[in-house]
Design an enzyme around this catalytic site. Structure first.
Site, PDB file in Angstrom:
ATOM      1  N   TYR A 442      35.358  33.714  36.697  1.00 33.87           N
ATOM      2  CA  TYR A 442      34.985  33.886  38.168  1.00 33.87           C
ATOM      3  C   TYR A 442      35.931  32.978  39.257  1.00 33.87           C
ATOM      4  O   TYR A 442      36.526  32.229  38.668  1.00 33.87           O
ATOM      5  CB  TYR A 442      33.613  33.892  38.444  1.00 33.87           C
ATOM      6  CG  TYR A 442      32.960  32.594  38.069  1.00 33.87           C
ATOM      7  CD1 TYR A 442      33.345  31.363  37.790  1.00 33.87           C
ATOM      8  CD2 TYR A 442      31.485  32.413  37.969  1.00 33.87           C
ATOM      9  CE1 TYR A 442      32.822  30.139  37.787  1.00 33.87           C
ATOM     10  CE2 TYR A 442      30.571  31.426  37.899  1.00 33.87           C
ATOM     11  CZ  TYR A 442      31.257  30.178  37.751  1.00 33.87           C
ATOM     12  OH  TYR A 442      30.592  29.129  37.620  1.00 33.87           O
ATOM     13  N   GLU A 443      35.651  33.414  40.264  1.00 32.10           N
ATOM     14  CA  GLU A 443      36.466  32.830  41.374  1.00 32.10           C
ATOM     15  C   GLU A 443      38.046  33.186  41.244  1.00 32.10           C
ATOM     16  O   GLU A 443      38.782  32.567  41.482  1.00 32.10           O
ATOM     17  CB  GLU A 443      36.536  31.225  41.271  1.00 32.10           C
ATOM     18  CG  GLU A 443      35.392  30.589  41.884  1.00 32.10           C
ATOM     19  CD  GLU A 443      35.175  31.201  43.409  1.00 32.10           C
ATOM     20  OE1 GLU A 443      34.030  31.399  43.718  1.00 32.10           O
ATOM     21  OE2 GLU A 443      36.103  31.200  44.074  1.00 32.10           O
TER      22      GLU A 443
END
Ligand SMILES: Cc1cc2nc3c(=O)[nH]c(=O)nc-3n(C[C@H](O)[C@H](O)[C@H](O)COP(=O)(O)OP(=O)(O)OC[C@H]3O[C@@H](n4cnc5c(N)ncnc54)[C@H](O)[C@@H]3O)c2cc1C
Length: 620
Positions: A442-443
């Site tokens: 994620y990110e």
């Protein structure tokens, strides 16, 4: 005594001996802080981590979040921990005192937060995302929006999220389909579905404020036409009271490999046509606004990865000292030889030193990047500001991708050190490994981070940021060459640095003639090699400081022979610590830096089999 989470001696070494956080306290912005404050805060953070957050870790994992009758419930133990965390002022310590923070440098706050994430990072994502979302409103919102939303978010009364991802728009945010339709009163009607939203719905706070990326009807396709909206779960009256549902429905929560304590939600906005959003900042500047949160968030993800890896290292060292198994290899011909603790076996020692050197490098890279942002924020000089901001921006993809990739291997090696027991739920490394994995995804996946490094960050400001970094590395090499014991390792750092410079220039030359294939094909291996160089440099800087300290202690203790010096390792914790720093740097230089040139050469070789292989040839 170890807290089994974070080596706090190493934290203090970085803060005071390597980076010199006190330099920040000479600046007007941070003049109210002192070294004593840092020590006191770390002490308080440790108590919060060990006594309040850590006891929620296993329960949070086993109990997880539930979704029933449209409502999301977090593990029951999180409620008390959340109240205590917020009351102690840990939700937004870097924000200014005017808005409820403490105006603390990021480095200071992040050092404390390392303890929290190592204790239970899925829990920390609730206050963490709230802090980030509130900061967007603080920086881009109107006075009215700040009073209406931000104040209660910074106070922990309302939660916050970050809503980008959609089923068809993950890495490609520009493909989003959520729409915003202008209403006569200047607000917008929001319609669309966001998926994988962390802390997206829960029962910790009475309201949740979602910053949502959406496209205003008629605006340009792709990222250029994206705006950002404040969308509350419950509408808010002018007097701050809640005014009922805002048509934000939770579709489901994900059943995941790890971070069970954090609710990852599908959110449906405007199914009934009555979801109201307020524009945050200017129209079509949604990504610019969100990027502020994403830069902070990428460093935070690095800290999450570091926290899990650090806890795994601490646990593994403890286990390796306690677990008795097998006679030592040098006694293999002695049938009466006694089994020893596994930390005596060279292969286990190798794993432990691999883990230790990586964890120290991750910590140093993350602390240094936080420090660069503090330096950028606290200087009056524009060139200084540009220099430190540029350095942080160059290192942010490394903080996210190199750190999390290495953290995963550290967690995996922790399991190896624990043998079969590590694979079982009664030992914590199994949960840490599961929790760690999402940090590579994620990110912005690590693949996307690597593309950001080669595609944007290397060439940014005509390569000035890279040249600043190279300047720092050259200075380290110069100092290391003057040290009898580090000289050979300095050569490895120099070779690695030259290889990275050469490859970066090759990428630059190719880029000028439109030859993007080589960098794009090799962004991930470049990230590995570049991250190793950054890590090797920062570890060597630490080793040089440690060597100097050791020399001072040996002189003071008249330890003028190797024997006397070795004996001191057992009696003097400082000697053990500094000697460990030297070992980390030497091991890393030999194990990783010596391979950088070969890896750069392999990239330059230009093999294109990844592109040439037909889709049909990958698998049956
Ligand atoms: C537990 C969890 C929590 C999350 N929390 C949030 C949140 O709070 N808010 C939010 O908005 N999102 C959140 N996400 C979403 C997350 O950021 C995305 O999953 C991630 O960005 C990847 O998108 P995707 O899953 O659609 O994968 P895809 O984009 O489909 O990617 C799949 C693979 O293809 C690669 N790929 C895709 N495009 C390219 C390209 N152009 N070049 C090279 N490689 C490419 C990727 O690197 C990856 O390896 C969360 C996800 C999870 C699982």
């Amino acid at each position: 005594m170890t807290n089994l989470l974070v080596n706090m001696r190493d934290q203090q070494f970085l803060l005071f001996e390597q980076l010199g956080i006190e330099k920040l306290f000479a600046k007007e912005k941070y003049k109210d802080f002192s070294k004593d404050d840092v020590l006191m805060l770390l002490n308080e953070a440790e108590k919060m981590a060990v006594n309040v957050i850590l006891p929620t870790n296993v329960i949070g994992d086993r109990e997880g979040c539930t979704f029933k009758d449209g409502k999301v419930t977090v593990p029951a133990v999180f409620h008390d921990a959340y109240q205590k965390f917020v009351e102690a002022g840990w939700l937004c310590p870097t924000r200014s005192v005017d808005v409820g923070g403490q105006g603390m440098p990021l480095l200071m706050s992040n050092a404390c937060s390392e303890l929290f994430v190592a204790a239970n990072y899925p829990f920390t994502m609730y206050p963490g995302l709230t802090n980030g979302a509130a900061a967007l409103i603080e920086n881009f919102g109107t006075e009215e929006q700040k009073n209406k939303y931000m104040v209660k978010m910074y106070a922990g009364q309302w939660g916050g999220t970050m809503c980008l991802t959609e089923p068809g728009a993950g890495s490609d945010v520009g493909a989003l389909k959520t729409t915003a339709k202008r209403l006569p009163d200047g607000t917008f009607s929001i319609t669309g579905t966001k998926c994988f939203i962390s802390s997206g719905d829960h029962d910790l706070t009475e309201n949740i404020i979602h910053p949502v990326l959406a496209r205003i009807e008629g605006d340009a396709p792709g990222t250029a036409g994206i705006s950002i909206f404040i969308v509350p779960k419950y509408r808010v009256n002018d007097d701050g009271t809640l005014a009922g549902s805002n048509d934000v429905q939770t579709g489901n929560i994900e059943h995941k490999m790890g971070i069970h304590g954090n609710a990852t939600c599908t959110l449906n906005f405007g199914d009934n046509g009555s979801c109201i959003g307020e524009l945050l900042g200017k129209e079509c500047e949604g990504l610019k606004v969100m990027f502020q949160l994403m830069n902070e968030a990428r460093i935070e993800v690095g800290y999450q990865a570091l926290g899990t890896a650090s806890a795994c290292l601490e646990r593994s060292v403890q286990y390796a000292k306690e677990r008795i198994q097998s006679a030592p290899v040098w006694e293999m011909k002695n049938p009466d030889a006694k089994a020893v603790s596994i930390i005596q076996h060279p292969d286990v020692r190798r794993d432990l030193l691999w883990m230790k050197s990586r964890v120290e490098a991750m910590r140093a890279i993350l602390y240094y990047s936080s420090y660069c942002l503090d330096l950028a924020e606290s200087t009056e000089s524009k060139p200084e500001h540009e220099k430190w901001k540029g350095m942080a921006e160059l290192l942010i993809p490394v903080c996210k991708a190199w750190v999390s990739d290495n953290a995963m291997i550290v967690c995996s090696k922790a399991m190896d050190v624990h043998g079969g027991y590590g694979f079982c739920a009664e030992y914590p490394v199994e949960q840490y490994l599961r929790d760690c994995k999402i940090t590579t995804i994620y990110e912005g996946t690590n693949g996307i981070q690597s593309l950001d490094l080669v595609g944007r960050k290397l060439g940014s400001k005509k390569g000035a940021n890279v040249m600043n970094l190279v300047g720092e590395i050259m200075a380290t090499i110069g100092k290391a060459k003057a040290s009898a014991s580090m000289k050979a390792y300095a050569a490895a750092l120099e070779e690695a640095c030259n290889a990275i410079i050469d490859l970066t220039m090759t990428f630059g030359q190719l880029g000028k003639s439109g030859g993007f294939l080589l960098p794009i094909l090799n962004a991930s291996p470049f990230m590995d090699a570049f991250g190793d160089l950054v890590a090797g440099n920062i570890l060597m800087q630490a080793a040089l400081i440690a060597e100097e300290k050791l020399t001072g202690i040996y002189e003071a203790k008249s330890a003028d022979t190797i024997g006397k010096q070795r004996a001191l390792v057992h009696d003097n914790p400082d000697v053990a610590f500094y000697a460990g720093k030297v070992s980390s740097a030497k091991f890393f230089a030999n194990e990783a830096l010596t391979t950088v040139k070969a890896r750069c050469e392999a990239i330059k070789f230009g093999d294109k089999s990844t592109l040439e292989i037909a889709d049909e040839s990958f698998a049956s």
